[in-house]
Design an enzyme around this catalytic site. Sequence first.
Site, PDB file in Angstrom:
ATOM      1  N   PHE A 161     -47.337  38.934 -13.953  1.00 50.71           N
ATOM      2  CA  PHE A 161     -46.368  38.914 -12.858  1.00 50.71           C
ATOM      3  C   PHE A 161     -45.054  38.403 -13.453  1.00 50.71           C
ATOM      4  CE2 PHE A 161     -50.494  38.513 -10.865  1.00 50.71           C
ATOM      5  CZ  PHE A 161     -50.416  39.347  -9.758  1.00 50.71           C
ATOM      6  N   PHE A 166     -45.303  34.240 -14.422  1.00 53.30           N
ATOM      7  CA  PHE A 166     -46.646  33.787 -14.760  1.00 53.30           C
ATOM      8  C   PHE A 166     -47.558  34.990 -14.967  1.00 53.30           C
ATOM      9  CE2 PHE A 166     -47.495  34.460 -10.252  1.00 53.30           C
ATOM     10  CZ  PHE A 166     -48.847  34.805 -10.216  1.00 53.30           C
ATOM     11  N   GLU A 168     -51.840  35.973 -14.760  1.00 52.53           N
ATOM     12  CA  GLU A 168     -53.160  35.535 -14.305  1.00 52.53           C
ATOM     13  C   GLU A 168     -54.214  35.960 -15.317  1.00 52.53           C
ATOM     14  OE1 GLU A 168     -56.388  36.329 -10.703  1.00 52.53           O
ATOM     15  OE2 GLU A 168     -54.608  37.608 -10.927  1.00 52.53           O
ATOM     16  N   ILE A 169     -54.995  35.012 -15.803  1.00 50.55           N
ATOM     17  CA  ILE A 169     -56.122  35.333 -16.671  1.00 50.55           C
ATOM     18  C   ILE A 169     -57.317  35.634 -15.785  1.00 50.55           C
ATOM     19  CG2 ILE A 169     -57.718  34.420 -18.399  1.00 50.55           C
ATOM     20  CD1 ILE A 169     -55.428  32.870 -19.574  1.00 50.55           C
ATOM     21  N   VAL A 170     -57.835  36.850 -15.901  1.00 51.85           N
ATOM     22  CA  VAL A 170     -58.909  37.309 -15.022  1.00 51.85           C
ATOM     23  C   VAL A 170     -60.273  37.094 -15.668  1.00 51.85           C
ATOM     24  CG1 VAL A 170     -59.770  39.240 -13.655  1.00 51.85           C
ATOM     25  CG2 VAL A 170     -57.309  39.004 -14.063  1.00 51.85           C
ATOM     26  N   CYS A 172     -62.330  36.147 -19.574  1.00 58.32           N
ATOM     27  CA  CYS A 172     -62.213  35.660 -20.949  1.00 58.32           C
ATOM     28  C   CYS A 172     -63.622  35.451 -21.496  1.00 58.32           C
ATOM     29  CB  CYS A 172     -61.418  34.358 -21.006  1.00 58.32           C
ATOM     30  SG  CYS A 172     -61.316  33.620 -22.654  1.00 58.32           S
ATOM     31  N   GLY A 182     -64.603  29.714 -33.565  1.00 55.29           N
ATOM     32  CA  GLY A 182     -63.236  29.393 -33.194  1.00 55.29           C
ATOM     33  C   GLY A 182     -62.469  30.566 -32.623  1.00 55.29           C
ATOM     34  N   SER A 185     -60.497  29.754 -29.041  1.00 52.69           N
ATOM     35  CA  SER A 185     -59.228  29.024 -29.140  1.00 52.69           C
ATOM     36  C   SER A 185     -58.152  29.883 -29.786  1.00 52.69           C
ATOM     37  CB  SER A 185     -59.415  27.733 -29.935  1.00 52.69           C
ATOM     38  OG  SER A 185     -60.311  26.864 -29.281  1.00 52.69           O
ATOM     39  N   LEU A 205     -52.192  31.155 -14.964  1.00 46.60           N
ATOM     40  CA  LEU A 205     -53.028  30.661 -13.882  1.00 46.60           C
ATOM     41  C   LEU A 205     -54.385  31.348 -13.985  1.00 46.60           C
ATOM     42  CD1 LEU A 205     -50.624  30.611 -10.781  1.00 46.60           C
ATOM     43  CD2 LEU A 205     -51.471  28.646 -12.057  1.00 46.60           C
ATOM     44  N   ILE A 236     -52.632  36.015  -6.729  1.00 50.62           N
ATOM     45  CA  ILE A 236     -53.752  35.995  -7.666  1.00 50.62           C
ATOM     46  C   ILE A 236     -55.059  36.048  -6.894  1.00 50.62           C
ATOM     47  CG2 ILE A 236     -52.396  34.630  -9.295  1.00 50.62           C
ATOM     48  CD1 ILE A 236     -54.109  32.224  -8.604  1.00 50.62           C
ATOM     49  N   TYR A 239     -61.418  32.953  -6.110  1.00 49.84           N
ATOM     50  CA  TYR A 239     -62.849  32.981  -6.383  1.00 49.84           C
ATOM     51  C   TYR A 239     -63.506  31.781  -5.721  1.00 49.84           C
ATOM     52  CZ  TYR A 239     -61.742  36.465  -9.942  1.00 49.84           C
ATOM     53  OH  TYR A 239     -61.312  37.584 -10.582  1.00 49.84           O
TER      54      TYR A 239
END
Length: 371
Positions: A161, A166, A168-170, A172, A182, A185, A205, A236, A239
Amino acid sequence: MSSYGEKYESRQNATRDSELTNGKGSNRDRSTSSDTSSSHQTGGRKRQQGAIDNIDADIDVDDGEIKNEENEEGEEQPNKSEEKTAAMEHQLGLIRFDVVYNDSSDESMRRLTELKNIFQKQLPKMPKEYIARLVYDRNHSSLAIVKANGHVVGGITFRLFEHREFAEIVFCAVSSSEQVKGYGSYLMNHLKDYITANTMARHFLTYADNYAIGYFQKQGFTKEITLDKRLWMGYIKDYEGGTLMQCSMVPKVEYQKVKEILNKQREAIIEKIRAKTRSQIVYPGLTCFKENPELKEIDPFSIPGIYLMTLEANVDENKYPTLESFVEDTRKIFVNCKNYNGEGTRYWRCAVSLEKFFDDKIKEWKARSSK
């Protein structure tokens, strides 16, 4: 605007115009509009469905055991060698990081499908249809970890957005067979650098479940949301049971080198501490026990630095023929106390205060004696 921003902007024009015109809406409304906002997107998905099914059948999903980012006692901390593995493999060309999105090409669809399979395997509580819909959605992009053999082993799906600064991480996740290297990270740091360099977004976010909170905290996320609520509320995906977390990025920081930066800062601070204290100095211990193994005990007053009781005994026995000899012996107490205790410590300050008091008394005695 950067090239990535321009590409992303062109894919979001329809959605952005709708947001600016209609204002905030429910997540359900936006989810529906993202599926049907433009005819060419819907038609494209229909045309690609057969190809996607074929790709699904060809890709081998990892069957390893699912590993959480957190253990029973708290956050799992990788050691330094694990943290260096991902960076070393990246330097050697064993892995690379590709930003992929649904541009209808066969290569992108294969990458997205591999990533979708990993998310579905590693996030068993998330509906598979929901994961597939968002991964293939044209409003979302993914940063994928791609091995040298071309297989995807992990990634992050996000939605930008940019006009609200910002992303949005949906999703991962990293394939279970590639964890404890690693990758998680290093992947997040790579995404931070990529978003900072190519877009105007400065915040992430995400909603994290109980198993992922530890991972996100380790990546700099916090439960304290400082971003203006008007910028993200209603935009966003919510959940149930998840914890909203935020990460704010510093533009001047290169996050892939953040550990090197912190190590240099740590060394600089330690160097300043060493310049102001003697805490790093190791004084030689007693050698009498090593020289004489049969020795079991010694007179504590024979140890260099213990003078107070000796001084009192010498005064009682008139062992100081002059005032100067008494003053010289007394000052050894203050010198030793300051040598064996760092500057600024409680004992060091006491020695300074007592020394000043002693000097004042000596001056008073000399002033009375001269009259």
